[in-house]
Design an enzyme around this catalytic site. Structure first.
Site, PDB file in Angstrom:
ATOM      1  CB  THR A  46      -0.950   0.008   1.214  1.00 19.45           C
ATOM      2  OG1 THR A  46      -0.160  -0.060   2.404  1.00 19.45           O
ATOM      3  CG2 THR A  46      -1.906  -1.181   1.164  1.00 19.45           C
ATOM      4  N   GLY A  48       1.357   4.319   1.672  1.00 18.19           N
ATOM      5  CA  GLY A  48       2.056   4.815   2.862  1.00 18.19           C
ATOM      6  C   GLY A  48       3.027   3.803   3.428  1.00 18.19           C
ATOM      7  CB  CYS A  49       2.660   0.208   4.033  1.00 15.33           C
ATOM      8  SG  CYS A  49       1.154   0.409   5.007  1.00 15.33           S
ATOM      9  CB  SER A  50       5.087   0.600  -0.539  1.00 22.84           C
ATOM     10  OG  SER A  50       4.554  -0.688  -0.400  1.00 22.84           O
TER      11      SER A  50
END
Length: 158
Positions: A46, A48-50
């Site tokens: 995703t 923000g996570c990546s």
């Protein structure tokens, strides 16, 4: 109820991707007798996570470990295949990519969130903690953004 500072992390069997495929691992085996940074994301791959969360820990892994941390663990409500592929795509060789495929760990920690309304199902909240011998020493939970659970915030607490 959300896990609190001073409480023991529940012993849950999760999975990591090994050369042979998904492999079961217990949280007690990962945490007891060690100082560990554990952070959770709502979903692998995703934005923000990546783009922010995992990359911060990849960049700062050596500095974090130099502060006496035995392991850095990233967990998400994804299967071991997805977590393994995401770790490879992010060059996260120094991070244990822990798959919480059915949100059992997130729920046991009291840190699950129901995103069914946006068709994502039950996911983990975004958080980071420092754990010593299985006991939560710090806990930062983000409602939005990545301030409380960033690698930089964790480093400032070590």
């Amino acid at each position: 109820m959300t896990i609190q500072i001073g409480e023991k992390v529940p012993n849950i069997t999760l999975q990591v991707m090994s050369e042979k495929g998904p492999e079961a691992v217990n949280t007690d085996d990962l945490l007891l007798g060690k100082k560990v940074v554990l952070f959770a994301v709502p979903g692998a791959f995703t934005p923000g996570c990546s783009m922010t969360h995992l990359p911060g820990f990849v960049v700062h892994a050596d500095t974090i470990k130099a502060k006496g941390v035995d392991a850095i663990i990233c967990t998400s409500v994804n299967d071991a295949f997805v977590m393994g592929a995401w770790g490879k795509a992010q060059n996260a060789d120094e991070i244990i990519m822990l798959a919480d495929g059915v949100a059992e760990f997130a729920q046991a920690m009291g840190l699950a969130q129901d995103l069914t309304a946006v068709k994502f199902g039950v996911r983990s909240q975004r958080y980071a903690m420092i754990i010593e011998n299985g006991i939560v020493k710090t806990l930062g939970i983000d409602a939005k953004g990545v301030d409380q659970s960033s690698a930089e915030t964790v480093l400032s607490l070590l």
